[in-house]
Design a protein around this motif. Sequence first.
Motif, PDB file in Angstrom:
ATOM      1  N   PRO A 173       6.278  -3.128  -6.159  1.00 18.31           N
ATOM      2  CA  PRO A 173       5.140  -2.279  -5.798  1.00 18.31           C
ATOM      3  C   PRO A 173       3.826  -2.970  -6.152  1.00 18.31           C
ATOM      4  O   PRO A 173       3.770  -3.822  -7.042  1.00 18.31           O
ATOM      5  N   LEU A 174       2.770  -2.602  -5.457  1.00 15.15           N
ATOM      6  CA  LEU A 174       1.483  -3.283  -5.580  1.00 15.15           C
ATOM      7  C   LEU A 174       1.034  -3.417  -7.032  1.00 15.15           C
ATOM      8  O   LEU A 174       0.581  -4.485  -7.461  1.00 15.15           O
ATOM      9  N   ARG A 175       1.151  -2.359  -7.789  1.00 14.81           N
ATOM     10  CA  ARG A 175       0.662  -2.363  -9.174  1.00 14.81           C
ATOM     11  C   ARG A 175       1.432  -3.321 -10.067  1.00 14.81           C
ATOM     12  O   ARG A 175       0.965  -3.671 -11.165  1.00 14.81           O
ATOM     13  N   LEU A 188       0.812  -1.210   0.000  1.00 10.09           N
ATOM     14  CA  LEU A 188       0.000   0.000   0.000  1.00 10.09           C
ATOM     15  C   LEU A 188       0.847   1.262   0.000  1.00 10.09           C
ATOM     16  O   LEU A 188       0.360   2.335  -0.353  1.00 10.09           O
ATOM     17  N   VAL A 189       2.103   1.147   0.424  1.00  9.31           N
ATOM     18  CA  VAL A 189       3.079   2.229   0.270  1.00  9.31           C
ATOM     19  C   VAL A 189       4.371   1.606  -0.249  1.00  9.31           C
ATOM     20  O   VAL A 189       4.677   0.449   0.032  1.00  9.31           O
ATOM     21  N   ASP A 190       5.119   2.377  -1.021  1.00 10.64           N
ATOM     22  CA  ASP A 190       6.387   1.893  -1.558  1.00 10.64           C
ATOM     23  C   ASP A 190       7.527   2.326  -0.644  1.00 10.64           C
ATOM     24  O   ASP A 190       7.633   3.512  -0.308  1.00 10.64           O
ATOM     25  N   PRO A 191       8.391   1.395  -0.223  1.00 12.28           N
ATOM     26  CA  PRO A 191       9.537   1.787   0.602  1.00 12.28           C
ATOM     27  C   PRO A 191      10.445   2.767  -0.143  1.00 12.28           C
ATOM     28  O   PRO A 191      10.662   2.628  -1.352  1.00 12.28           O
ATOM     29  N   ALA A 192      10.952   3.739   0.587  1.00 12.31           N
ATOM     30  CA  ALA A 192      11.907   4.680  -0.004  1.00 12.31           C
ATOM     31  C   ALA A 192      13.294   4.057  -0.092  1.00 12.31           C
ATOM     32  O   ALA A 192      14.130   4.490  -0.886  1.00 12.31           O
ATOM     33  N   ALA A 193      13.532   3.047   0.745  1.00  9.21           N
ATOM     34  CA  ALA A 193      14.816   2.356   0.750  1.00  9.21           C
ATOM     35  C   ALA A 193      14.603   0.959   1.306  1.00  9.21           C
ATOM     36  O   ALA A 193      13.595   0.676   1.947  1.00  9.21           O
ATOM     37  N   GLY A 194      15.567   0.077   1.060  1.00  2.00           N
ATOM     38  CA  GLY A 194      15.487  -1.282   1.565  1.00  2.00           C
ATOM     39  C   GLY A 194      14.671  -2.176   0.650  1.00  2.00           C
ATOM     40  O   GLY A 194      14.237  -1.770  -0.438  1.00  2.00           O
ATOM     41  N   GLU A 195      14.465  -3.418   1.100  1.00  2.73           N
ATOM     42  CA  GLU A 195      13.716  -4.376   0.297  1.00  2.73           C
ATOM     43  C   GLU A 195      12.938  -5.334   1.188  1.00  2.73           C
ATOM     44  O   GLU A 195      13.264  -5.549   2.358  1.00  2.73           O
ATOM     45  N   ILE A 196      11.869  -5.909   0.597  1.00  7.56           N
ATOM     46  CA  ILE A 196      11.032  -6.888   1.278  1.00  7.56           C
ATOM     47  C   ILE A 196      10.973  -8.131   0.401  1.00  7.56           C
ATOM     48  O   ILE A 196      10.680  -8.032  -0.797  1.00  7.56           O
ATOM     49  N   LEU A 197      11.278  -9.290   0.990  1.00  2.00           N
ATOM     50  CA  LEU A 197      11.314 -10.534   0.236  1.00  2.00           C
ATOM     51  C   LEU A 197      10.246 -11.488   0.747  1.00  2.00           C
ATOM     52  O   LEU A 197      10.076 -11.661   1.958  1.00  2.00           O
TER      53      LEU A 197
END
Length: 297
Positions: free
Chosen positions: A73-75, A56-65
Amino acid sequence: MSLLQIRDISVSYGDGPSRKTVLADASLTLEAGQVAAIVGESGSGKSSLVRAVAGLVDPAAGEILLNGQKLLPLRKRDKATLHAIQMVFQDPGASLNPRHTAGQILDEALLVKGGRTAAQRKSRTAELLALVHLDERLAGLRPAALSGGQKQRLAIARALAMEPQILIADEALSALDFANQDKISTLLQSLTQELGLAMLFVSHDMRSVRRMADQVCVIQNGRIIEQGPVAQVLYHPSTAYTQLLLAAALNPTAALADPRLSALLEDGAAIDDGVLAGVMEIIRSDARMPPSGEGMA
């Protein structure tokens, strides 16, 4: 390989000079079947953390696995990834279509999931209602005819219709009365065990955190300041802020009546040893804090 890995993510809102970072350098690892509780005062950044996981929000830095694959990003997420992460929100009434019956709400979710005939969806709807302990006869009722607890159960059932790997409960108990908070937290705990779900559980309710969580992540002013197994964090907190949160949560009437605490929570001032000692004394005198060394009940 861990199911979910959050690596040094930051979240910011706004543009230019007004841009504000609300979460910085947050990291968390979650395995299948585990519950991670995210706690902190309002505005601390805990909802921004789980909203980043949900896309629902895009991180400005870092990553999620997720399962070792970086979340886009969601889209840009594919159908399987969208289904794998589901949210249950604070106000179930606002997240349910008021024009549709409970059965139609679940049928729509199953249509999105795909792979079932109309007869199979009807059967699965009955199974989902039973899974969240709702009478099948409620399938014909609209949300307005359901109690707050029933609406939250329906919202949980809708999320489960997508067969997720991760369930995000963002203050999913706070709009409920005391009795329903206990019932829904018990339900969520049983579902994680029964279905092997991982859960990110954002809550102010330390009783539910104690009951449900495997690990606790404490956020203050956008940063994780304490993290670890639930017994360690709740019974042997290492930071003054965590101790203060526990004091306020376990005995809110006494702790919030102390002007030192209310002032600190309102203006975000530093917590000095004198204030902390005074607030913790309130809890000790009320005998609600587990003795040092005591394990979880």
